[in-house]
Design an enzyme around this catalytic site. Structure first.
Site, short mmCIF file in Angstrom:
data_model
loop_
_atom_site.label_atom_id
_atom_site.label_comp_id
_atom_site.label_asym_id
_atom_site.label_seq_id
_atom_site.Cartn_x
_atom_site.Cartn_y
_atom_site.Cartn_z
N ARG A 105 8.30 75.67 -77.44
CA ARG A 105 9.08 77.00 -76.81
C ARG A 105 10.05 77.07 -75.84
O ARG A 105 9.89 77.39 -74.62
CB ARG A 105 8.07 78.21 -76.39
N GLU A 120 4.22 82.87 -72.57
CA GLU A 120 5.28 82.77 -73.37
C GLU A 120 6.32 83.96 -73.56
O GLU A 120 7.58 83.71 -73.82
CB GLU A 120 4.42 82.47 -74.32
N SER A 166 2.87 87.18 -79.47
CA SER A 166 2.10 86.11 -79.08
C SER A 166 2.43 86.01 -77.60
O SER A 166 3.59 85.66 -76.77
CB SER A 166 2.22 84.72 -79.45
#
Length: 322
Positions: A198, A318, A248
């Site tokens: 990520r 995130e 998410s």
């Protein structure tokens, strides 16, 4: 490939309109509008442009359609040292209800074309991942199925090395076309991006993704279609797609699954204001009932605190906060 300086080349298109000096807000608006026309908006509510459906006003909301327009806008932004942020599809972002006192550049209309040559697909930064996935399927190219349900654009997906179901952008990315901090346009190899879980070095280098080339493999169309349908069915079954969210919420901690930790901590369905931990998938914080940005931020903090207190695991968010 020779680096091209868009400031020099593109400014010739509007020589009488673009003169970069220290300029007032009204002058900036005039200059942005001279480049973008109605695609320059002021006081735009960012909640209308994010998948969380949260966020206050921004000073300027710019939607360039061509690389030339983007370059000219960035000339002004960098000359005036304005705060700016690049939006793709508005996913993976939480914008404060107080708004953003700067410039938001949306790349959603920036070159969403898709072409291919053999196993290579070239697509613009504004192309949706679902659109690229369908294109690959139609041309019997496999390897991009994992991205079929990720609610984002190609540019944003590359910046964060988006992924799902054991696939991620680093597995298929071959080259990217970027606008660099000095105003040049060039192609870079994927190996130069320091792609990790990520993350990439694109934001740290103050670069903007314009387009990318993906390297896939030849496959059987029916098998590719079946895999996409299976992944989409799994998403509908397991993810809270019926509520606004940023996708998410937490990165996967090494050796654990964020959703299971949150569930085991007794937080399934936990609500704070209009925000909630999803009953369907505990890894998602959702806008359950007209949540404020503070509701969502406070809930994320609460989840992190409880999980750390119970299991000694630090969850990392995130979602990018603006």
């Amino acid at each position: 490939m020779r680096q091209r300086n868009c400031t020099t080349e593109y400014r010739q298109i509007w020589p009488e309109k673009i003169e970069i000096k220290h300029i007032s807000g009204d002058k900036m608006q005039m200059d942005f509008k001279s480049i973008l026309g109605e695609n320059c908006k002021t006081g735009e509510l960012l909640k209308d442009h994010t998948t969380f459906h949260v966020g206050g006003e921004c000073k300027f909301f710019l939607t360039p359609v061509t690389e030339e327009q983007l370059c000219l806008c960035m000339d002004i932004i960098r000359k005036e040292n304005l705060k700016y942020y690049i939006f793709g599809n508005g996913s993976n972002i939480l914008v404060d209800d107080r708004g953003f006192d700067g410039v938001i550049i949306s790349t959603e209309c920036l070159n969403d074309s898709i072409v291919h040559d053999g196993v290579y697909i070239e697509a613009g930064a504004g192309a949706g991942l679902d659109k690229i996935s369908d294109y690959a399927m139609d041309n019997s190219l496999t390897g991009f199925e994992f991205a079929c349900g990720i609610p984002g654009s190609l540019g944003g997906a590359i910046v964060m090395n988006a992924g799902a179901y054991d696939g991620e952008m680093s597995h298929v990315l071959y080259q990217i076309k970027i606008l660099s901090e000095d105003g040049g346009i060039k192609w870079k190899e994927a190996s130069e991006l320091e792609l990790g879980y990520r993350k990439s070095n694109i934001l740290a280098n103050n670069e903007i993704v314009l387009a990318a080339r993906l390297k896939l493999e030849h496959g059987e169309k029916e098998k590719i279609k079946a895999k996409i349908e299976d992944l989409n069915d799994r998403r509908r079954e397991k993810q809270p797609l019926e509520y606004p969210s940023a996708g998410s919420t937490f990165k996967r901690p090494e050796g654990y699954f964020a959703g299971k930790l949150i569930d085991d901590a007794g937080l399934r369905g936990f609500k704070l204001g209009g925000a909630a931990v999803s009953q369907k998938h505990c890894g998602f914080v959702i806008n359950y009932d007209n949540a404020s940005s503070e509701d969502i931020k406070s809930l994320i903090k609460h989840v992190k605190d409880v999980v750390y207190e119970k299991f000694g695991v630090k969850l990392e968010c995130e979602v990018r906060m603006i």
